[in-house]
Motif scaffolding. Structure first.
Motif, mmCIF file in Angstrom:
data_model
loop_
_atom_site.group_PDB
_atom_site.id
_atom_site.type_symbol
_atom_site.label_atom_id
_atom_site.label_comp_id
_atom_site.label_asym_id
_atom_site.label_seq_id
_atom_site.Cartn_x
_atom_site.Cartn_y
_atom_site.Cartn_z
ATOM 1 N N LYS A 1 1.668 -0.521 -2.846
ATOM 2 C CA LYS A 1 0.334 -0.514 -2.201
ATOM 3 C C LYS A 1 0.221 -2.002 -1.672
ATOM 4 O O LYS A 1 1.102 -2.934 -2.111
ATOM 5 C CB LYS A 1 -0.933 -0.355 -3.149
ATOM 6 N N VAL A 2 -0.638 -2.046 -0.917
ATOM 7 C CA VAL A 2 -1.037 -3.462 -0.025
ATOM 8 C C VAL A 2 -1.713 -4.216 -1.131
ATOM 9 O O VAL A 2 -2.306 -3.576 -2.098
ATOM 10 C CB VAL A 2 -1.633 -3.314 0.924
ATOM 11 N N CYS B 1 -7.531 0.183 -5.717
ATOM 12 C CA CYS B 1 -7.142 1.440 -5.898
ATOM 13 C C CYS B 1 -6.487 1.499 -7.167
ATOM 14 O O CYS B 1 -5.725 0.184 -7.745
ATOM 15 C CB CYS B 1 -6.419 1.978 -4.948
ATOM 16 N N LYS C 1 -4.939 -2.487 -2.886
ATOM 17 C CA LYS C 1 -5.724 -1.814 -1.857
ATOM 18 C C LYS C 1 -5.309 -0.827 -1.191
ATOM 19 O O LYS C 1 -4.217 -0.613 -1.111
ATOM 20 C CB LYS C 1 -6.242 -3.008 -0.815
ATOM 21 N N ASP C 2 -6.226 0.350 -1.174
ATOM 22 C CA ASP C 2 -5.846 1.518 -0.384
ATOM 23 C C ASP C 2 -5.994 1.218 1.202
ATOM 24 O O ASP C 2 -6.362 0.285 1.412
ATOM 25 C CB ASP C 2 -7.000 2.536 -0.899
ATOM 26 N N GLU C 3 -6.146 2.131 1.877
ATOM 27 C CA GLU C 3 -6.003 2.209 3.276
ATOM 28 C C GLU C 3 -7.318 1.905 3.952
ATOM 29 O O GLU C 3 -7.481 1.281 5.108
ATOM 30 C CB GLU C 3 -5.423 3.541 4.053
ATOM 31 N N HIS C 4 -8.353 1.896 3.060
ATOM 32 C CA HIS C 4 -9.682 1.428 3.602
ATOM 33 C C HIS C 4 -9.982 0.021 3.109
ATOM 34 O O HIS C 4 -11.172 -0.351 3.255
ATOM 35 C CB HIS C 4 -10.593 2.452 2.859
ATOM 36 N N GLY C 5 -9.123 -0.732 2.290
ATOM 37 C CA GLY C 5 -9.309 -1.934 1.757
ATOM 38 C C GLY C 5 -10.114 -2.055 0.551
ATOM 39 O O GLY C 5 -10.534 -3.102 0.059
#
Length: 154
Positions: free
Chosen positions: A51-52, A123, A116-120
């Motif tokens: 993940k980011v 996660c 962070k997930d795709e929405h910031g």
């Protein structure tokens, strides 16, 4: 819960100390070393969770010795503990004089990275499974370091 070996996150980088990276004493700027540490910690954490990640904290950084122009720095990082969305990453930096082969431990640090997930939003990350003696020792003391960070932020 998913688990991942510490070895999956292990990352090693080698960098040459060049004149623009140094101060008037021809030793590397501490801030440059900190930037290298932050970068390798992020890479290590991303390899662990896929993940980011963002840097949440950098614990006490110990500068034990300096590196001079012409030396190489070897940075090694791996995940030592995990929370729900956070990962503690241990980074050590060694300096090597290429002319005589002498290697010196220069810096150690622990960083906390958050996935962070795709929405910031934070996660979940997999739990870490230590394998080597060094990984196991750092893993055993993870909760103590984590609690100290929490206490210091209050």
């Amino acid at each position: 819960m998913e688990t991942v070996s510490s070895n999956q996150s292990r990352t090693i980088q080698t960098r040459l100390v060049l004149p623009p990276d140094t101060n008037h004493m021809e030793t590397i700027f501490g801030g440059q070393v900190l930037a290298y540490i932050d970068e390798i910690a992020a890479i290590s954490a991303m390899k662990h969770c896929r993940k980011v990640v963002v840097t949440a904290s950098m614990d006490r950084v110990q500068f034990m010795s300096s590196a001079k122009v012409g030396h190489i720095l070897t940075l090694e990082a791996f995940v030592t503990g995990t929370g729900r969305s956070s990962m503690e990453v241990y980074v050590k930096v060694e300096s090597e004089d290429l002319l005589n082969g002498e290697t010196t431990l220069t810096t150690t640090s622990f960083l906390t990275m958050v996935a962070k997930d795709e929405h910031g939003r934070p996660c979940a990350v997999p739990q870490v499974v230590p394998e080597t003696a060094e990984e196991k020792q750092l893993f055993e003391n993870y909760q103590e370091r984590k609690q100290k960070r929490i206490n210091e932020s209050d």
